[in-house]
Each structure stands twice: as structure tokens, then as C-alpha cells.
Design an enzyme around this catalytic site. Sequence first.
Site, PDB file in Angstrom:
ATOM      1  CB  SER A 239      -0.926   0.022   1.220  1.00 57.50           C
ATOM      2  OG  SER A 239      -0.163   0.019   2.399  1.00 57.50           O
TER       3      SER A 239
ATOM      4  CB  THR B 296      -1.894   6.014   4.305  1.00 59.72           C
ATOM      5  OG1 THR B 296      -2.930   5.989   3.350  1.00 59.72           O
ATOM      6  CG2 THR B 296      -1.049   7.241   4.176  1.00 59.72           C
TER       7      THR B 296
ATOM      8  CB  THR C 275      -0.721   6.105   0.421  1.00 61.50           C
ATOM      9  OG1 THR C 275      -1.490   4.924   0.283  1.00 61.50           O
ATOM     10  CG2 THR C 275      -1.395   7.216  -0.349  1.00 61.50           C
TER      11      THR C 275
ATOM     12  NE  ARG D  85      -8.958   7.410  -4.165  1.00 58.59           N
ATOM     13  CZ  ARG D  85      -8.334   7.203  -3.008  1.00 58.59           C
ATOM     14  NH1 ARG D  85      -7.036   6.985  -2.983  1.00 58.59           N
ATOM     15  NH2 ARG D  85      -9.006   7.205  -1.885  1.00 58.59           N
TER      16      ARG D  85
ATOM     17  CB  THR E 166      -4.541   5.585   7.878  1.00 59.49           C
ATOM     18  OG1 THR E 166      -4.424   4.396   7.101  1.00 59.49           O
ATOM     19  CG2 THR E 166      -5.161   5.239   9.221  1.00 59.49           C
ATOM     20  N   GLY E 167      -6.946   5.376   5.775  1.00 65.00           N
ATOM     21  CA  GLY E 167      -8.277   4.861   5.453  1.00 65.00           C
ATOM     22  C   GLY E 167      -8.811   5.456   4.165  1.00 65.00           C
TER      23      GLY E 167
HETATM   24  N1  GLY Z   1      -5.756   7.128   2.675  1.00 67.97           N
HETATM   25  C1  GLY Z   1      -5.249   6.717   1.452  1.00 67.97           C
HETATM   26  C2  GLY Z   1      -6.108   6.952   0.308  1.00 67.97           C
HETATM   27  O1  GLY Z   1      -7.320   7.046   0.440  1.00 67.97           O
HETATM   28  O2  GLY Z   1      -5.596   7.018  -0.790  1.00 67.97           O
END
Ligand code: GLY
Length: 339
Positions: free
Chosen positions: A83, A199, A217, A227, A250-251
Site C-alpha cells: 500500500s 497509508t 501511499t 484518483r 489513514t483509510g
Molecule cells: N488514505 C489513502 C487513500 O485514500 O488514498
Amino acid sequence: MISRRKFLAATSLTGASIVTGNKSFSNFVEQSTILNSPIVISTWNFGIAANAAAWEILKNKGRALDAVEKGVHVPEADPTNSSVGYGGLPDRDGRVTLDACIMDDLGNCGSVAALEHIIHPISVARLVMEKTPHVMLVGSGALQFALEQGFKKENLLTPSSEKAWKQWLKNAKYQPEINVENRLFSPTKLPGNQYNHDTIGMLAMDAAGNLSGACTTSGMAYKMHGRVGDSPIIGAGLYVENEVGGATSTGVGEEVIRNVGSFLVVELMRQGYPPEEACKEAVMRIIRKKPNTAKEIQVGFLALNKKGQYGAYAIQRGFSYAVCDGNNQKLMVKAKSYS
Ligand code: GLY
């Protein structure tokens, strides 16, 4: 699972229920009150190794900015980390695109988004901050800048990430798999025996008492090409205010962006919220605005204030973070969660 009752309770809260000032948090247990004592904290279990690299700089009275950059280099270069950086799971077109940002104690910041082929996007972000009049470079412009600065172009798609992507393609709908990060807290193996760890966000205070942060990330696995998540967006994935503290997230980045999450956490700390309470309130904003979405996703915040106090809070169980200071070199802590 989050109960319907808890969500209804959350959505019925109003702004009036939020009281600012330290007195509101008299039951809060402080983790540390040592001023100007170096500390580094970062998201997830892999933060332990990243913190160790950062600590090498902090323990020698180095600058927090250097510590966070060197710290997050560890997961960026780790091919087993699916990730972040090299080995990150690609977008739905099979392209590894990286997001990163960095912020220092003077309010300077730099960011790159949708950067391909460069193993250390955090260092490119730092050079955007230091060598350009801009804050953010994206896509081919970010790559062009990186190459001009001497970074080497590399293939970041490892054989195991490529295998996982090809496996995903077999059943993929042509849309981002938004809940893939949800597997973090009820770990289901991703295709190709990989987990999506998400992340790394890192916050550090150096011996001079100055704060810096970094966030990097490969973003949501199998996202739409182009994106961009919260991680490279100053105020969303990361924010540092040297007089107050820093926060990172994060998330599922979309929900963090909608709530300008890390900026919110820092502003709450400015009002007197301890770090964990500030993170909790940022999580609750997400839940109150979109209770149905919040049941299905993970978002976690991590914060460090100027006193060296730290805390975290997540929507779902399973969010861990790593702490490294003069007392603890490896401590991994489970964040409290709403679920
Ligand atoms: N938190 C990482 C992302 O949504 O790309």
C-alpha cells in the site's frame, strides 16, 4: 459491526455538545508531558520499522523534517508492503500511482499526486516544497520534475502486485473497489495473498521541540486511474502547526478530504482537545455526516501535540500505530475505535 443504536446516537449529537478547553477533558490520561523530548509516531504496524529509521535522526538531535522523510522511506522501499511505494497495488489499469506530502515546522509544505515510477515520492514532495514556488505537482508534471531532480525511473509493479491485480481483473467491475481498505479490520486476504495495509502517516518532534510530518501511499487498490486520495492533500492527509501539533490520517481518503480531517484535528487541539479526543471528534464528523457510508469504511486519525502527547481514533477496530521515544523504541498501540 457498528450498531444502528450507536450510529443514531452519533448522528443526533450537535455542535453544542462540543466544549472546548482543557477542563472538558479532565479524565483524559496523558501519555507524556515531557516538553522538547524527541518522539516519532506513525500509522500501522509497519510504523515500527519506519520509526526506527526516523529515530536514528532524532536521537542525534536531527531535524524532525529529516526524520519523517527518512522514516517513511522504509515502507516506500519495501516490496512486501502493498500500500506504499514500491510494491504498492496498482490502479485498475495496472499502473502504480503514488501520493505523498510533507510539512515542516515553518508551515512549508510540498506534495505529489499520481506520481509514477519514482520509489520515494516523499522526497519528490520535499523538493517541491524546497525548490519550487508551488505546493503540489501531479502526474506527468511531477514525474518530469522528479527526473529533472535526478530521481531514477523504475518499475514499481512487483510480480506479486501484478499477480494480485490480474486476479482482481477477473471479476473486476470497472469502478474503484472502495471497500478494499475495509479488509484491514476484518482481514480478508487480497488476491495474491496480500493485505492492503494502507497509508503511512508519520509525525515527529525533534530535540528543539519542532514538529514535522509526512504521509505517503499508493492509494486505494484498483482505484480509477487519476484518483487522488487524502494523503497528498495538505489539511486532509496531513497537517502540522508547529505551535499546536500535527495530525495525519489513514483509510478511505474521500471521507477525509470531505471533512478536511487532519486540519480539523489540529484546530481542535488548538482549542484544547487532547490528541485522542481531537481524533475522535474528526471521526465523529465523518460518522454524523454519512452514517451509512461510515459503517462500511475505515478511517483513522493519529495526532501529536506540542507537549509530546499523542493519540488516535478510528471508525473501525484494528487500527494500530507505532510510537518511538526515549522510553519506547517499538511500542505498537491499538487505537480506540467507534465500532
Ligand atoms: N488514505 C489513502 C487513500 O485514500 O488514498
